[in-house]
Design a protein around this motif. Structure first.
Motif, PDB file in Angstrom:
ATOM      1  N   VAL A   5       0.938  -1.212  -0.046  1.00 38.69           N
ATOM      2  CA  VAL A   5       0.019  -0.088  -0.209  1.00 38.69           C
ATOM      3  C   VAL A   5       1.058   1.036  -0.371  1.00 38.69           C
ATOM      4  O   VAL A   5       1.400   1.205   0.429  1.00 38.69           O
ATOM      5  CB  VAL A   5      -1.170   0.548   1.013  1.00 38.69           C
ATOM      6  N   GLU A   6       0.914   1.945  -0.552  1.00 32.83           N
ATOM      7  CA  GLU A   6       1.523   3.267  -1.014  1.00 32.83           C
ATOM      8  C   GLU A   6       0.380   4.537  -0.466  1.00 32.83           C
ATOM      9  O   GLU A   6      -0.550   4.324  -0.629  1.00 32.83           O
ATOM     10  CB  GLU A   6       1.832   3.724  -2.243  1.00 32.83           C
ATOM     11  N   SER A   7       1.306   5.569  -0.326  1.00 28.31           N
ATOM     12  CA  SER A   7       0.597   6.931   0.051  1.00 28.31           C
ATOM     13  C   SER A   7       2.330   7.852  -0.107  1.00 28.31           C
ATOM     14  O   SER A   7       3.360   7.495  -0.544  1.00 28.31           O
ATOM     15  CB  SER A   7       0.835   6.712   1.578  1.00 28.31           C
ATOM     16  N   TYR A  95       4.732   3.143  -8.565  1.00 30.46           N
ATOM     17  CA  TYR A  95       3.599   1.560  -7.545  1.00 30.46           C
ATOM     18  C   TYR A  95       4.902   1.292  -6.889  1.00 30.46           C
ATOM     19  O   TYR A  95       6.316   1.854  -7.403  1.00 30.46           O
ATOM     20  CB  TYR A  95       3.394   1.226  -8.896  1.00 30.46           C
ATOM     21  N   CYS A  96       4.705   0.285  -5.620  1.00 32.77           N
ATOM     22  CA  CYS A  96       5.986  -0.050  -5.643  1.00 32.77           C
ATOM     23  C   CYS A  96       5.619  -1.179  -5.354  1.00 32.77           C
ATOM     24  O   CYS A  96       4.756  -1.712  -5.898  1.00 32.77           O
ATOM     25  CB  CYS A  96       6.528   0.003  -3.852  1.00 32.77           C
ATOM     26  N   GLY A 120       1.584  -2.715  -5.703  1.00 34.09           N
ATOM     27  CA  GLY A 120       0.883  -2.221  -5.088  1.00 34.09           C
ATOM     28  C   GLY A 120       0.444  -1.204  -6.257  1.00 34.09           C
ATOM     29  O   GLY A 120      -0.048  -1.229  -6.841  1.00 34.09           O
ATOM     30  N   GLN A 121      -0.858  -0.164  -5.253  1.00 32.58           N
ATOM     31  CA  GLN A 121      -2.364  -0.165  -6.354  1.00 32.58           C
ATOM     32  C   GLN A 121      -1.894   1.454  -6.960  1.00 32.58           C
ATOM     33  O   GLN A 121      -2.637   1.980  -7.922  1.00 32.58           O
ATOM     34  CB  GLN A 121      -3.327   0.045  -5.272  1.00 32.58           C
ATOM     35  N   GLY A 122      -0.548   1.544  -6.442  1.00 30.64           N
ATOM     36  CA  GLY A 122      -0.327   3.612  -6.774  1.00 30.64           C
ATOM     37  C   GLY A 122      -0.315   4.413  -6.619  1.00 30.64           C
ATOM     38  O   GLY A 122      -1.201   4.357  -5.722  1.00 30.64           O
ATOM     39  N   THR A 123       0.436   5.361  -6.484  1.00 28.32           N
ATOM     40  CA  THR A 123      -0.238   6.793  -5.712  1.00 28.32           C
ATOM     41  C   THR A 123       0.040   7.483  -6.704  1.00 28.32           C
ATOM     42  O   THR A 123       1.314   8.495  -7.182  1.00 28.32           O
ATOM     43  CB  THR A 123       0.935   7.316  -4.331  1.00 28.32           C
ATOM     44  N   GLN A 124      -0.452   8.842  -6.585  1.00 28.89           N
ATOM     45  CA  GLN A 124      -0.271  10.231  -8.184  1.00 28.89           C
ATOM     46  C   GLN A 124       0.508  10.961  -7.246  1.00 28.89           C
ATOM     47  O   GLN A 124       0.726  11.205  -6.419  1.00 28.89           O
ATOM     48  CB  GLN A 124      -1.371  10.279  -8.252  1.00 28.89           C
ATOM     49  N   VAL A 125       1.432  11.476  -8.210  1.00 25.61           N
ATOM     50  CA  VAL A 125       2.486  12.388  -7.938  1.00 25.61           C
ATOM     51  C   VAL A 125       2.272  13.341  -9.464  1.00 25.61           C
ATOM     52  O   VAL A 125       2.850  12.968 -10.558  1.00 25.61           O
ATOM     53  CB  VAL A 125       3.888  12.312  -8.118  1.00 25.61           C
ATOM     54  N   THR A 126       2.294  14.429  -9.150  1.00 22.67           N
ATOM     55  CA  THR A 126       1.712  15.222  -9.786  1.00 22.67           C
ATOM     56  C   THR A 126       2.887  16.740  -9.357  1.00 22.67           C
ATOM     57  O   THR A 126       2.831  17.372  -8.517  1.00 22.67           O
ATOM     58  CB  THR A 126       0.390  15.770 -10.016  1.00 22.67           C
TER      59      THR A 126
END
Length: 129
Positions: A5-7, A95-96, A120-126
């Motif tokens: 789980v990414e954050s 993603y990890c 993991g499900q991924g986390t958005q970086v903008t």
């Protein structure tokens, strides 16, 4: 099975910093090499960083060398990606991933998606300019 789980993703200005975290559960964390990948819209998923089971060795894509640092805390079953001097081209879903290290020669830190077993499900970086 390993659950990841990414954050830590978000919106940041160019030149800024973010730290991503990835919490793992389900299997012995130290059995795995951990990787970070990213995928921008319309592009293939690409390698960012890999961290050995101990955290003592790392491997980075040329595009992030000197700006990103991968690490892990095995007591917390967590892997991190510290991102600094961010650029708009770093914008992506991050993603990890976990790769069972028994499948590789000692010291190998894989950099291709097919070498990793769990995601993991991924986390958005903008990154805004």
């Amino acid at each position: 099975q390993v659950q990841l789980v990414e954050s830590g993703g978000g919106l940041v200005q160019a030149g800024g910093s973010l730290r991503l975290s990835c919490a793992a559960s389900g299997r012995t964390f130290t059995n795995y090499v951990m990787g970070w990948f990213r995928q921008a819209p319309g592009k293939e998923r690409e390698f960012v960083a890999a961290i050995s089971w101990s955290g003592g060795s790392t491997n980075y894509a040329d595009s992030v060398k000197g700006r990103f640092t991968g690490s892990r805390d095995n007591a917390k079953n967590t892997v991190y990606l510290q991102m600094s001097s961010l650029k708009p081209e770093d914008t992506a879903v991050y993603y990890c991933a976990a790769a069972e290290r028994s499948r590789f020669l000692s010291g190998v830190l894989p950099a291709t998606t097919r070498r990793y077993d769990y995601w993991g499900q991924g986390t958005q970086v903008t990154v805004s300019s």
